[in-house]
Write a protein that holds these residues in place. Structure first.
Motif, short mmCIF file in Angstrom:
data_model
loop_
_atom_site.label_atom_id
_atom_site.label_comp_id
_atom_site.label_asym_id
_atom_site.label_seq_id
_atom_site.Cartn_x
_atom_site.Cartn_y
_atom_site.Cartn_z
N LEU A 557 0.23 -1.52 -3.09
CA LEU A 557 0.59 -2.66 -2.26
C LEU A 557 -0.36 -3.84 -2.46
CD1 LEU A 557 1.48 -0.83 1.09
CD2 LEU A 557 3.05 -1.67 -0.67
N SER A 558 -1.63 -3.54 -2.74
CA SER A 558 -2.63 -4.60 -2.86
C SER A 558 -2.55 -5.34 -4.18
CB SER A 558 -4.04 -4.01 -2.70
OG SER A 558 -4.19 -3.42 -1.43
N PHE A 559 -2.11 -4.65 -5.25
CA PHE A 559 -2.06 -5.27 -6.58
C PHE A 559 -0.65 -5.41 -7.13
CE2 PHE A 559 -6.43 -3.68 -6.34
CZ PHE A 559 -7.12 -4.81 -6.73
N ARG A 560 0.34 -4.88 -6.40
CA ARG A 560 1.74 -4.97 -6.83
C ARG A 560 1.88 -4.53 -8.28
NH1 ARG A 560 5.72 -5.55 -3.22
NH2 ARG A 560 6.91 -6.91 -4.58
N SER A 561 1.23 -3.40 -8.59
CA SER A 561 1.30 -2.87 -9.95
C SER A 561 1.25 -1.35 -9.90
CB SER A 561 0.14 -3.39 -10.80
OG SER A 561 0.04 -2.65 -12.00
N LEU A 562 2.29 -0.71 -10.40
CA LEU A 562 2.32 0.75 -10.46
C LEU A 562 1.25 1.25 -11.43
CD1 LEU A 562 3.75 3.38 -9.62
CD2 LEU A 562 5.32 3.04 -11.54
#
Length: 747
Positions: A557-562
């Motif tokens: 959620l903090s970096f919007r990167s899986l």
């Protein structure tokens, strides 16, 4: 140089902006919060974990029966009388005279009760060369160590009269007194020395007294507030001295780190030519956000301890969670206010020989620039070498053996009483740590109950679980009997545990278990350790799952990167694995143990692996979030992923190195303590942080991100519905267009 009036969204930026505009209010609110927390905590008082609530299972049941019955077990003491050269036996006149002198001397102190002669209790060793005089200390068992000194002097006086015999006292009170005398200030001094050590490193890092004092002041005030809050919270979740010590460690580490991250970014922006307001706003939007993400992640990791079901772990987890939350809030509120108030005065107290050079805004580390050049030139080779090295270091962890350490393992030969403990166990196996069976019946004097007690006493010896003597104390008014059973195996925990299991699984069901309405939980040191291990092992999977899953979700959620979320978890697990491997190699196998002033004791203390996992997983997120945030920020400003990696790592290297050195130094202090479990904790934490800040963040992270390229920012389309927590910083917030000199800046 000025910057625009552009406001940024996000909690950290808004908190920093408000604090900078209302700086006196922000400082006043923080001071008021700390004072109120301490005052309310002092007024409420602290409730500590009760012995009966430490564990679940039989140990808990036994403690509850004793508490409900109102039985106050006194502190038991034993005097070992032993022939030094084996020539004297308990039947010899000189031996008998010595026993009589001991009984008379300890009784004359007025501090003891129930003094028993070995000729009455049959506490004479099989070879006839050792005997035990047993008695109880008067008064509360918890404070018996404060009253045992006259008794020890009386025993020592008898020893001086009888040189051919060894006369030594051992027991809960005497052990606690000798421990306090030898190490009472040891742990406290280690805690206090953490502050000057951290301050010294910060002085080197900043080269200015005021700048160095800010992080230490924030950490100390956060710790003070937390101590007050612990008193209030303890009425819901009892605390402990161990929780207090862990809170101090974690509070000093994160409090200094968070302030360091914020302060270094603000100074970096000012060195780049930004005015004070703009530099502060950029620090709030970037480092402030990283602090919040990191703090929440650390809090989640600490919350994992609440799933153990162990009161001590729950207390440690809650205390650590509180201090991290307080330090995080202080870093994004009162710190911007202080920086705004101080302005250029943050540079006051310059250390002449540490004068910092202005570099026109460049904060890049030459060393890490050189390292990164090689890593990014050959990322695949770097990954293979780094992962291979870390897996090799972690390999010993596959054979990890955990155990509760015995007295001789814990202290080695540093305490004289350890030798007494070993001699007592050799002469009377299990005599120093007997099992205790707490028998509760409707009528403890009923014929069937008395027969069952007699059968239990007989079969405990006949089964091979005990060599005797088995002692039964009846509390008629409470319908409770306390049965003391020395376990075969003595100080050998593996053998003693087998004897305990035989007592629980075979002897008890065949005797006391046949009487309806009788409860007979088995407790004692060995039983407590066994139950603790079972409960701890049962909580490992839930704690690991909770920490890993929630840390993954927070990173996602903090970096919007899986990709960032997955690599974050994998790198942290690799770091923890390496720490485990070092612990096993040093303390279990003894490889290089002398380098840290330790000895290989053949095992890692039981509670440490889970504790280390939670602490390290949380603290390592400090560096990871800070570095990745800087890389992402550079990427948002239009740099290529490769350039962003280079920029992010080398510009954060200085602050990460400073933070890591502080953590390593503070944890290493605890590695110098005499207690084996504290030494293992200190070495484990220090080496893990060192590996994390160098190999993981300086080599493996940039190499992995370089290999992944644009896939670092991959997020499946179906995940776009997830909450967006990335809006704290934006390209505009970081580099807003310049405005004319003299225009008012809104922070």
């Amino acid at each position: 140089m000025g910057n625009g009036d552009t406001r940024v969204r996000g909690l950290a930026a808004r908190a920093g902006g408000w604090s900078a505009r209302h700086r006196w209010a922000a400082v006043g609110i923080w001071v008021l919060f700390v004072v109120l927390a301490m005052g309310l905590g002092s007024a409420a008082g602290r409730v500590d974990v009760d012995d009966s609530d430490q564990l679940k299972g039989e140990t808990h049941t036994a403690a509850r029966i004793i508490d409900d019955a109102g039985i106050k077990e006194p502190a038991g003491e034993t005097v070992l009388i032993q022939s030094k050269d084996g020539s004297l036996k308990a039947t010899d006149p000189e031996f008998k005279a010595t026993v009589a002198d001991v009984v008379k001397a300890v009784g004359a102190t007025g501090k003891v009760t129930g003094v028993s002669s070995p000729y009455d209790t049959r506490t004479i060793s099989k070879d006839g060369r050792s005997a035990l005089v047993q008695f109880d200390m008067r008064g509360d068992a918890d404070t018996a160590a404060d009253r045992v000194e006259p008794v020890l002097k009386a025993v020592d006086g008898v020893q001086k009269k009888h040189g051919s015999l060894r006369i030594e006292e051992i027991g809960g009170a005497s052990m606690q007194k000798q421990y306090k005398d030898a190490f009472g200030d040891d742990f406290q001094q280690a805690e206090y020395s953490a502050v000057p050590v951290a301050l010294g490193i910060l002085l080197i890092a900043f080269g200015a007294l005021v700048a160095a004092l800010l992080p230490v002041a924030l950490a100390i005030t956060a710790i003070m507030a937390t101590m007050g809050l612990m008193g209030i919270v303890s009425h819901l979740q009892p605390m402990s001295d161990t929780a207090n010590s862990v809170m101090l460690l974690v509070g000093m580490a994160v409090g200094v780190d968070y302030c360091l991250f914020y302060l270094r970014r603000e100074r970096e922006e000012r060195d780049a030519g930004r005015d004070a307001g703009t530099a502060l706003r950029i620090a709030a939007a970037t480092s402030g956000r990283a602090i919040i993400v990191s703090g929440v992640t650390v809090c989640v990791a600490m919350a994992g301890m609440l799933f153990t079901g162990l009161a001590t772990f729950e207390a440690m987890g809650l205390a650590s969670l509180i201090v991290v939350a307080v330090a995080m809030v202080g870093s994004v509120t009162v710190l911007p206010a202080l920086l705004s108030l101080l302005g250029e005065r943050v540079e006051k107290g310059r250390i002449p020989f540490l004068r910092r050079r202005r570099t026109g805004g460049s904060s890049e580390s030459r060393f890490w620039t050189a390292v990164l050049r090689g890593v990014l030139a050959r990322p695949l080779v770097s990954v293979v070498v780094a992962v291979g090295a870390l897996l090799a270091v972690a390999a010993p962890a596959l054979g990890m053996k955990t155990a509760q350490l015995t007295l001789d393992q814990e202290f080695g030969d540093s305490l004289p009483i350890v030798q007494t403990y070993n001699r007592l166990n050799d002469a009377f196996p299990g005599g120093s740590e007997p099992a205790e069976v707490v028998v509760k019946a409707k009528d403890i004097n009923a014929p069937e109950v008395r027969r069952a007690l007699a059968d239990f006493k007989e079969q405990a010896v006949a089964s091979g679980a005990s060599l005797g003597p088995v002692d039964i104390k009846l509390h008629d008014a409470q319908n409770v009997a306390l049965v003391s059973v020395p376990l075969v195996g003595g100080s050998d925990m593996d053998k003693a545990t087998k004897s305990l299991e035989k007592l629980r699984d075979e002897v008890r069901p065949a005797t006391l278990g046949k009487v309806d309405g009788v409860q007979a939980p088995v407790t004692g040191n060995v039983a407590g350790n066994h139950d603790f291990n079972d409960q701890l092992m049962g909580s490992v999977a839930p704690v690991f799952a909770f920490v890993v899953v929630f840390a993954f979700l927070l990173m996602l959620l903090s970096f919007r990167s899986l990709t960032v979320a997955i690599t974050s978890i994998l790198l942290n697990l690799l770091s923890v694995g390496a720490a485990y491997g070092i612990l096993v190699a040093v303390f279990q196998h003894g490889w290089g143990a002398s380098l840290v002033g330790a000895e290989g004791v053949g095992a890692v203390v039981t509670w440490l692996p889970l504790f280390l996992f939670v602490i390290l997983f949380g603290l390592s997120m400090d560096y990871h979030v800070f570095v990745v945030s800087r890389i992402r920020e550079a990427r948002m400003r239009g740099r290529s992923t490769r350039d962003a990696i280079q920029h992010g790592v080398v510009t954060t290297a200085g602050v990460v190195t400073s933070a890591a050195v502080i953590m390593v130094a503070v944890f290493a202090i605890f590695g110098t303590l005499s207690m084996q479990d504290m030494k293992q904790m200190g070495v484990g934490l220090a080496t893990a942080v060192l590996i994390d800040a160098t190999v993981i963040r300086g080599v493996l992270l940039p190499a992995v991100m370089a290999l992944l390229g644009e896939r670092n920012w991959y997020l499946p389309k179906w995940m776009n519905r997830l909450p967006d927590l990335t809006h704290d910083e934006s390209p505009e917030a970081v580099a807003a267009p310049p405005r004319p000199e003299g225009d008012r800046l809104s922070v």
